[in-house]
Write an enzyme that holds these catalytic residues in place. Structure first.
Site, PDB file in Angstrom:
ATOM      1  N   GLY A  40       0.821  -1.208   0.000  1.00  0.00           N
ATOM      2  CA  GLY A  40       0.000   0.000   0.000  1.00  0.00           C
ATOM      3  C   GLY A  40       0.856   1.259   0.000  1.00  0.00           C
ATOM      4  N   ASN A  41       0.221   2.387  -0.269  1.00  0.00           N
ATOM      5  CA  ASN A  41       0.916   3.663  -0.261  1.00  0.00           C
ATOM      6  C   ASN A  41      -0.081   4.796  -0.085  1.00  0.00           C
ATOM      7  OD1 ASN A  41       0.277   3.728  -3.371  1.00  0.00           O
ATOM      8  ND2 ASN A  41       1.672   1.989  -3.059  1.00  0.00           N
ATOM      9  N   HIS A  83      -5.008  -6.428  -7.743  1.00  0.00           N
ATOM     10  CA  HIS A  83      -4.083  -5.560  -7.016  1.00  0.00           C
ATOM     11  C   HIS A  83      -4.618  -5.120  -5.654  1.00  0.00           C
ATOM     12  CE1 HIS A  83      -0.889  -2.153  -7.554  1.00  0.00           C
ATOM     13  NE2 HIS A  83      -0.936  -2.615  -6.315  1.00  0.00           N
ATOM     14  N   SER A 125       6.888   3.094  -5.380  1.00  0.00           N
ATOM     15  CA  SER A 125       7.009   2.791  -6.813  1.00  0.00           C
ATOM     16  C   SER A 125       5.741   3.148  -7.579  1.00  0.00           C
ATOM     17  CB  SER A 125       7.326   1.302  -7.014  1.00  0.00           C
ATOM     18  OG  SER A 125       6.304   0.498  -6.465  1.00  0.00           O
ATOM     19  N   GLU A 126       4.655   3.389  -6.853  1.00  0.00           N
ATOM     20  CA  GLU A 126       3.394   3.738  -7.509  1.00  0.00           C
ATOM     21  C   GLU A 126       3.121   5.244  -7.499  1.00  0.00           C
ATOM     22  OE1 GLU A 126       0.395   0.324  -7.358  1.00  0.00           O
ATOM     23  OE2 GLU A 126       1.304   0.296  -5.369  1.00  0.00           O
ATOM     24  N   THR A 167       9.131   3.821  -0.379  1.00  0.00           N
ATOM     25  CA  THR A 167       8.981   2.437  -0.820  1.00  0.00           C
ATOM     26  C   THR A 167       9.643   1.470   0.151  1.00  0.00           C
ATOM     27  OG1 THR A 167       9.244   0.942  -2.715  1.00  0.00           O
ATOM     28  CG2 THR A 167      11.090   2.400  -2.245  1.00  0.00           C
ATOM     29  N   GLY A 168       9.017   0.301   0.328  1.00  0.00           N
ATOM     30  CA  GLY A 168       9.619  -0.815   1.044  1.00  0.00           C
ATOM     31  C   GLY A 168      10.021  -0.558   2.471  1.00  0.00           C
TER      32      GLY A 168
END
Length: 214
Positions: A27-28, A161, A76-77, A44-45
């Protein structure tokens, strides 16, 4: 102002994890500052339990990093977030979650109909939670594919997704994503018991709701 926004992003990202809407660093989340046009977005991550306000990355509307205090890379999104902000000027916050029940329907490429009245709170103009066509995560295709569903709704499933929700604040965007998960769970349980599609509430009925006058 950006420090306050970064803290909101950190806090609600952590809240999403603790609520089970995201797992394993998935998620983000982001918020757009209307004064500068800059976007505060999750890195990210990174484990949300370890994330601090200084780990939140600031990017511009083109996705370029403006500030990264610990050399973090934005999610990354990021292209999906910036595409949404360019497409809908009314949106100030984006929440992307991977909750289980909703993602199951995303995998099946199956819209969630208006089985309960709460759908009226999600900006679903056509009376259902739409599904964005599949696009590989982090690609321009994935970013562009969510735009049509979000033109008719404030929430959408992303095929194979997860969920994306938009609002004027990250608190409200996360609340909408939470509602989608709840709707998905109710829908799944109803389908399981009935063995067929349940009755739904027509879109025109959903539009009639108003706060009751005293």
């Amino acid at each position: 102002m950006l420090e306050t926004i970064k803290e909101d992003v950190r806090r609600y990202a952590l809240q999403a994890d603790r609520a089970g809407l995201c797992r394993h660093r998935s998620g983000n989340f982001s918020v757009r500052d209307t004064a500068t046009g800059l976007i505060c977005i999750t890195p990210t991550g990174m484990d949300r339990e370890e994330m601090t306000t200084d780990d939140i990355v600031v990017i511009d509307m083109e996705g370029h990093t403006v500030e990264s205090l610990h050399d973090r890379r934005p999610t990354s999104e990021l292209m999906m977030h910036t595409a949404i902000y360019r497409s809908r000027s009314d949106v100030r916050a984006v929440a992307h979650t991977h909750s289980r029940a909703a993602t199951a329907f995303a995998v099946m490429n199956k819209e969630i109909p208006a089985i309960v009245y709460e759908l009226s709170m999600l900006g679903c103009k056509e009376g259902y939670v739409p599904v964005a066509p599949y696009g590989r995560p982090g690609t321009r295709a994935a970013a562009e594919n969510v735009l049509a569903p979000l033109a008719i709704s404030d929430v959408a499933l992303m095929q194979a997704h997860g969920v994306v929700a938009v609002a004027d604040s990250l608190k409200e965007a996360l609340l909408k994503a939470s509602y989608v998960e709840e709707l998905a769970d109710i829908y799944y349980r109803t389908l399981t018991v009935l063995g067929h599609e349940p009755p739904t509430i027509p879109a025109d009925e959903l539009e009639k709701w108003k706060y009751p006058s005293v």
